[in-house]
Scaffold this motif. Structure first.
Motif, PDB file in Angstrom:
ATOM      1  N   GLN A 101       0.812  -1.216   0.000  1.00  0.00           N
ATOM      2  CA  GLN A 101       0.000   0.000   0.000  1.00  0.00           C
ATOM      3  C   GLN A 101       0.847   1.269   0.000  1.00  0.00           C
ATOM      4  O   GLN A 101       0.538   2.232  -0.685  1.00  0.00           O
ATOM      5  CB  GLN A 101      -0.893  -0.036   1.239  1.00  0.00           C
ATOM      6  N   ARG A 102       1.940   1.262   0.777  1.00  0.00           N
ATOM      7  CA  ARG A 102       2.672   2.520   0.924  1.00  0.00           C
ATOM      8  C   ARG A 102       3.179   3.049  -0.405  1.00  0.00           C
ATOM      9  O   ARG A 102       3.146   4.240  -0.668  1.00  0.00           O
ATOM     10  CB  ARG A 102       3.803   2.422   1.957  1.00  0.00           C
ATOM     11  N   TRP A 103       3.665   2.162  -1.294  1.00  0.00           N
ATOM     12  CA  TRP A 103       4.244   2.643  -2.555  1.00  0.00           C
ATOM     13  C   TRP A 103       3.171   3.184  -3.498  1.00  0.00           C
ATOM     14  O   TRP A 103       3.420   4.085  -4.290  1.00  0.00           O
ATOM     15  CB  TRP A 103       5.063   1.539  -3.229  1.00  0.00           C
ATOM     16  N   VAL A 104       1.984   2.615  -3.420  1.00  0.00           N
ATOM     17  CA  VAL A 104       0.871   3.128  -4.233  1.00  0.00           C
ATOM     18  C   VAL A 104       0.567   4.553  -3.783  1.00  0.00           C
ATOM     19  O   VAL A 104       0.436   5.483  -4.588  1.00  0.00           O
ATOM     20  CB  VAL A 104      -0.384   2.229  -4.078  1.00  0.00           C
TER      21      VAL A 104
ATOM     22  N   TYR B 252      14.465   8.301  -3.748  1.00  0.00           N
ATOM     23  CA  TYR B 252      13.242   8.499  -2.962  1.00  0.00           C
ATOM     24  C   TYR B 252      13.107   7.368  -1.945  1.00  0.00           C
ATOM     25  O   TYR B 252      13.022   6.195  -2.322  1.00  0.00           O
ATOM     26  CB  TYR B 252      12.049   8.518  -3.923  1.00  0.00           C
ATOM     27  N   ASP B 253      13.132   7.713  -0.701  1.00  0.00           N
ATOM     28  CA  ASP B 253      12.984   6.805   0.442  1.00  0.00           C
ATOM     29  C   ASP B 253      14.133   5.792   0.583  1.00  0.00           C
ATOM     30  O   ASP B 253      14.618   5.552   1.666  1.00  0.00           O
ATOM     31  CB  ASP B 253      11.643   6.060   0.420  1.00  0.00           C
ATOM     32  N   ARG B 254      14.555   5.161  -0.533  1.00  0.00           N
ATOM     33  CA  ARG B 254      15.667   4.201  -0.485  1.00  0.00           C
ATOM     34  C   ARG B 254      16.861   4.793  -1.218  1.00  0.00           C
ATOM     35  O   ARG B 254      16.715   5.280  -2.353  1.00  0.00           O
ATOM     36  CB  ARG B 254      15.258   2.896  -1.160  1.00  0.00           C
ATOM     37  N   LEU B 255      18.037   4.665  -0.616  1.00  0.00           N
ATOM     38  CA  LEU B 255      19.233   5.251  -1.220  1.00  0.00           C
ATOM     39  C   LEU B 255      19.660   4.467  -2.466  1.00  0.00           C
ATOM     40  O   LEU B 255      19.542   3.242  -2.512  1.00  0.00           O
ATOM     41  CB  LEU B 255      20.374   5.254  -0.188  1.00  0.00           C
TER      42      LEU B 255
ATOM     43  N   PHE C 203      19.552   0.224   8.597  1.00  0.00           N
ATOM     44  CA  PHE C 203      19.313   1.352   9.511  1.00  0.00           C
ATOM     45  C   PHE C 203      18.192   1.007  10.500  1.00  0.00           C
ATOM     46  O   PHE C 203      18.297   1.302  11.684  1.00  0.00           O
ATOM     47  CB  PHE C 203      18.948   2.617   8.725  1.00  0.00           C
ATOM     48  N   PHE C 204      17.112   0.392   9.995  1.00  0.00           N
ATOM     49  CA  PHE C 204      16.018  -0.001  10.895  1.00  0.00           C
ATOM     50  C   PHE C 204      16.549  -0.962  11.957  1.00  0.00           C
ATOM     51  O   PHE C 204      16.277  -0.822  13.155  1.00  0.00           O
ATOM     52  CB  PHE C 204      14.878  -0.706  10.134  1.00  0.00           C
ATOM     53  N   TYR C 205      17.315  -1.958  11.472  1.00  0.00           N
ATOM     54  CA  TYR C 205      17.852  -2.995  12.360  1.00  0.00           C
ATOM     55  C   TYR C 205      18.763  -2.364  13.425  1.00  0.00           C
ATOM     56  O   TYR C 205      18.624  -2.618  14.619  1.00  0.00           O
ATOM     57  CB  TYR C 205      18.612  -4.015  11.510  1.00  0.00           C
TER      58      TYR C 205
ATOM     59  N   GLY D 273       6.008  -2.601  13.974  1.00  0.00           N
ATOM     60  CA  GLY D 273       5.807  -2.435  12.531  1.00  0.00           C
ATOM     61  C   GLY D 273       6.198  -1.045  12.084  1.00  0.00           C
ATOM     62  O   GLY D 273       6.756  -0.259  12.850  1.00  0.00           O
ATOM     63  N   GLN D 274       5.878  -0.767  10.835  1.00  0.00           N
ATOM     64  CA  GLN D 274       6.197   0.539  10.240  1.00  0.00           C
ATOM     65  C   GLN D 274       5.363   0.712   8.994  1.00  0.00           C
ATOM     66  O   GLN D 274       5.210  -0.257   8.232  1.00  0.00           O
ATOM     67  CB  GLN D 274       7.689   0.544   9.848  1.00  0.00           C
ATOM     68  N   ASP D 275       4.838   1.861   8.776  1.00  0.00           N
ATOM     69  CA  ASP D 275       4.096   2.306   7.575  1.00  0.00           C
ATOM     70  C   ASP D 275       2.631   2.640   7.843  1.00  0.00           C
ATOM     71  O   ASP D 275       2.006   3.328   7.054  1.00  0.00           O
ATOM     72  CB  ASP D 275       4.118   1.308   6.397  1.00  0.00           C
ATOM     73  N   CYS D 276       2.063   2.081   8.939  1.00  0.00           N
ATOM     74  CA  CYS D 276       0.632   2.293   9.194  1.00  0.00           C
ATOM     75  C   CYS D 276      -0.226   1.895   7.988  1.00  0.00           C
ATOM     76  O   CYS D 276      -1.146   2.629   7.601  1.00  0.00           O
ATOM     77  CB  CYS D 276       0.350   3.747   9.588  1.00  0.00           C
TER      78      CYS D 276
HETATM   79  C1  BGC Z   1      10.613   1.513   3.336  1.00  0.00           C
HETATM   80  C2  BGC Z   1       9.555   0.984   4.272  1.00  0.00           C
HETATM   81  C3  BGC Z   1       8.847  -0.193   3.641  1.00  0.00           C
HETATM   82  C4  BGC Z   1       9.827  -1.215   3.105  1.00  0.00           C
HETATM   83  C5  BGC Z   1       9.145  -2.303   2.307  1.00  0.00           C
HETATM   84  C6  BGC Z   1      11.547   0.385   2.950  1.00  0.00           C
HETATM   85  O1  BGC Z   1      12.537   0.851   2.115  1.00  0.00           O
HETATM   86  O2  BGC Z   1      11.335   2.553   3.959  1.00  0.00           O
HETATM   87  O3  BGC Z   1       8.640   2.015   4.559  1.00  0.00           O
HETATM   88  O4  BGC Z   1       8.025  -0.820   4.575  1.00  0.00           O
HETATM   89  O5  BGC Z   1      10.786  -0.585   2.275  1.00  0.00           O
HETATM   90  O6  BGC Z   1       8.535  -1.820   1.185  1.00  0.00           O
END
Ligand code: BGC
Length: 347
Positions: free
Chosen positions: A34-37, A108-111, A166-168, A257-260
């Motif tokens: 969902q988040r990417w959509v 965007y979001d990922r390097l 980074f999350f880890y 979790g993460q993203d809601c």
């Molecule tokens: C994003 C997260 C996402 C994950 C899986 C990560 O790069 O920062 O928000 O849950 O990718 O799509």
């Protein structure tokens, strides 16, 4: 005087036209999550509102497809590329072409890794996402004061996604002292990043790993007290596994979790997930548009971190947005009252 005013006006309009005429390519990894959509839709909306023409693509988590999408954007004349990569290290060749064509590239979001052809990075503070998860666990289980021992399992994100480490690290740096003190015990003994990583972030793969952990280490019908999950897609697989293994809802472990994501917010409401981290994709999209505007007008591009994100070739100037804690107690205000979701979305 009038003439000068008219000239200045014409110049401003002209600058506006240049910006308005530009085409921006937005390459998203997948529509499965969902988040990417939402990210794609928000980027398109924000860019169009700022007068840009937008080419938006989703690559079905297929690297070859993402490369083809980006090649096509360059051929069609995009002056800016906004890329959320599937595998951050796999786009070197096509990014080289972008650079040769003077195209601005925003990760965007990922390097984007191992390339000098990335100009800027816009993301959320990924280390902080992990810290928020760990802080929640510390408070929920009262680890500071408890003399109990809690059994835990660890999951990590996709190893080809720079964010995953980074999350880890953000979470484990805070939890390690409690593991060393024996307040947290990783029952399976599996806690290093590589062993715990789920390639591709897939829900079914997280479910399978949780099934295997339960079958191998929880044979007496008990369940872990805590499962550290970096995001919602993995948390969903973990919860599905526990449910299918017969874990009663009142005994559900603390699961992060993460993203809601909507499905995960429903799980939080139902007691099958404990928290999530809200990364408002509207904020990120607006930030990227600000960066693009500044760049195309030859102004200084707003960044707030020039140290953290080394892609093995350069430290990429970054803007880190702030991630926010979410759980059963604050989701109404955070997600419903802010207009991010409607009540129906979470029914
Ligand atoms: C994003 C997260 C996402 C994950 C899986 C990560 O790069 O920062 O928000 O849950 O990718 O799509």
């Amino acid at each position: 005087m009038k003439k000068i005013l008219a000239l200045v006006l014409a110049l401003i309009m002209c600058l506006g036209c240049v910006a308005m005429a530009e085409m921006v390519g937005v390459s998203m990894p997948t529509q499965d999550l969902q988040r990417w959509v939402q990210d794609g839709e928000n980027m398109q909306k924000e860019l169009e509102e700022n007068g840009y023409e937008v080419m938006l693509t989703y690559a079905a988590n297929n690297v070859a497809q993402q490369i083809a999408d980006i090649e096509n954007m360059i051929t069609k004349g995009c002056k800016v590329l906004v890329i959320a990569s599937i595998d951050g290290g796999s786009l070197g060749a096509v990014l080289k072409t972008a650079k040769e064509n003077d195209v601005m590239v925003v990760a965007y979001d990922r390097l984007l890794m191992d390339t000098d052809a990335v100009d800027f990075y816009a993301t959320f503070d990924n280390y902080k996402v992990g810290s928020i998860q760990a802080q929640f666990i510390i408070e929920k289980l009262e680890l500071e004061t408890t003399d109990k021992t809690y059994r835990m399992e660890v999951f990590a994100g996709s190893p080809d996604d720079n964010n995953a480490r980074f999350f880890y690290a953000g979470a484990m740096d805070l939890l390690k002292p409690y593991i060393e003190a024996g307040k947290l015990v990783v029952t399976s003994g599996q806690s290093d990043f590589e062993t715990c990583a789920i390639l591709g972030w897939g829900t079914p793969d997280a479910q399978t790993r949780m099934d295997n952990l339960l079958a191998a280490y929880y044979t007496d019908g008990t369940f872990p007290d805590l499962v550290l999950s970096p995001n919602d897609s993995l948390a969903m697989g973990i919860a599905n596994s526990l449910e299918q293994a017969g874990c009663p809802i009142e005994n559900f472990p603390v699961i992060t979790g993460q993203d809601c994501d909507k499905a995960n917010m429903k799980n939080i409401i139902a007691g099958k997930q404990s928290m999530s981290v809200f990364k408002d994709t509207r904020t990120l999209a607006a930030q990227v548009v600000e960066m693009v505007n500044a760049y195309l007008l030859g102004e200084e591009v707003p960044v707030n971190d020039v140290e953290t994100y080394d892609n093995n070739v350069k430290v990429v100037p970054s803007f880190l947005c702030d991630p926010v804690f979410a759980d059963i107690n604050n989701y109404v205000e955070l997600l419903l009252e802010s207009g991010y979701y409607t009540e129906d979305d979470l029914k």
